[in-house]
Design a protein around this motif. Structure first.
Motif, PDB file in Angstrom:
ATOM      1  N   GLU A  54       0.824  -1.211   0.000  1.00 51.87           N
ATOM      2  CA  GLU A  54       0.000   0.000   0.000  1.00 51.87           C
ATOM      3  C   GLU A  54       0.859   1.261   0.000  1.00 51.87           C
ATOM      4  OE1 GLU A  54      -3.912  -1.764   2.405  1.00 51.87           O
ATOM      5  OE2 GLU A  54      -2.357  -0.635   3.476  1.00 51.87           O
ATOM      6  N   VAL A  71      -3.463  -4.055  -5.158  1.00 49.07           N
ATOM      7  CA  VAL A  71      -3.687  -2.761  -4.499  1.00 49.07           C
ATOM      8  C   VAL A  71      -4.501  -1.854  -5.423  1.00 49.07           C
ATOM      9  CG1 VAL A  71      -2.608  -0.740  -3.457  1.00 49.07           C
ATOM     10  CG2 VAL A  71      -1.511  -2.982  -3.250  1.00 49.07           C
ATOM     11  N   ALA A  87      -3.959   4.285  -0.790  1.00 57.98           N
ATOM     12  CA  ALA A  87      -4.129   3.022  -1.501  1.00 57.98           C
ATOM     13  C   ALA A  87      -4.559   1.932  -0.521  1.00 57.98           C
ATOM     14  CB  ALA A  87      -2.830   2.632  -2.196  1.00 57.98           C
ATOM     15  N   ARG A  88      -5.329   0.986  -1.028  1.00 60.43           N
ATOM     16  CA  ARG A  88      -5.830  -0.103  -0.195  1.00 60.43           C
ATOM     17  C   ARG A  88      -5.603  -1.445  -0.880  1.00 60.43           C
ATOM     18  NH1 ARG A  88      -5.297   3.083   2.939  1.00 60.43           N
ATOM     19  NH2 ARG A  88      -6.803   4.117   4.337  1.00 60.43           N
ATOM     20  N   ALA A  89      -5.114  -2.429  -0.091  1.00 61.06           N
ATOM     21  CA  ALA A  89      -4.877  -3.766  -0.613  1.00 61.06           C
ATOM     22  C   ALA A  89      -6.199  -4.502  -0.784  1.00 61.06           C
ATOM     23  CB  ALA A  89      -3.963  -4.539   0.320  1.00 61.06           C
TER      24      ALA A  89
END
Length: 230
Positions: free
Chosen positions: A181, A205, A188-190
């Protein structure tokens, strides 16, 4: 009359004798004879010049050439040019892991190398470099060892800051996800985290603008590559 003339002659002899003695005192017969210094009250000598002092930022290093000019970034994080010459600040994976070395932009804060370089993007810099090769149009690429006089890489043959200096502990799933991330950027998000056999991790991601990326990491959680996702 005779007595007066005699007196005058005697006076002249005395005067000539005194001048002769004085001449020997002021002008010695031997011009190479050392003369002692004469100290006069009420006079002071010229002030001595101060010794150079202070520590400079730049330290010259033997075997390096100075590349002076505008620093420009390319399309990739590891794509940089100094005075029109391609310069090497290390591999992409290492730069994306936010290594911290020096305050290269001299703003009083030591930030990750990539942030320091981006701060210098578009400004004139002085790089201590060694050229890899030179074609007919000039040097093709240069390895960077100093940035504005500050040490970036050991010019004496020691390991580069991105070279592996020993075994590192294996990262767990949460550590790999957080590193992926961070590599994509703030916000940002996994979306998924998978082991890739014995090689490391693959993390999907999604960035804040909706783009998808596949982030590849080694077993220690170091980012090896970032690829556009499906």
């Amino acid at each position: 009359m005779m007595r007066r003339r005699t007196t005058v002659v005697v006076a002249c002899v005395v005067t000539v004798t005194v001048l002769g003695v004085g001449g020997r005192l002021v002008f010695p017969e031997d011009p190479e004879r050392p003369v002692e210094a004469v100290h006069l009250d009420g006079f002071t000598g010229a002030p001595s010049l101060p010794e150079p002092g202070g520590e400079g930022e730049a330290v010259p290093v033997d075997g390096l050439e100075q590349l002076v000019g505008e620093l420009r970034s390319g399309d990739a994080p590891d794509d940089w040019y100094g005075a029109g010459v391609e310069v090497d600040f290390g591999p992409r994976a290492w730069l994306l892991n936010d290594p911290v070395l020096e305050d290269f932009d001299a703003d009083g804060f030591t930030d990750p190398v990539l942030d320091e370089l981006r701060s210098l993007d578009g400004s004139d810099v002085t790089l201590g470099v060694r050229y890899d090769s030179a074609g007919s149009d000039g040097p093709d690429e240069a390895d960077v060892f100093t940035i504005n006089g500050r040490s970036f890489r050991d010019p004496g043959g020691g390991p580069a800051p991105w070279e592996d200096t020993g075994p590192r502990p294996e990262a767990d799933r949460d550590t790999a996800r957080a590193a992926a991330e961070d590599a994509v950027g703030e916000g940002a998000r996994a979306t998924h985290t998978d082991r890739t056999g014995e090689d490391g991790w693959e993390v999907g991601v999604r960035s804040p603008d909706g783009r998808s990326y596949d982030v590849l990491l080694d077993l220690s959680g170091e980012v090896a590559d970032i690829r556009p996702g499906d």
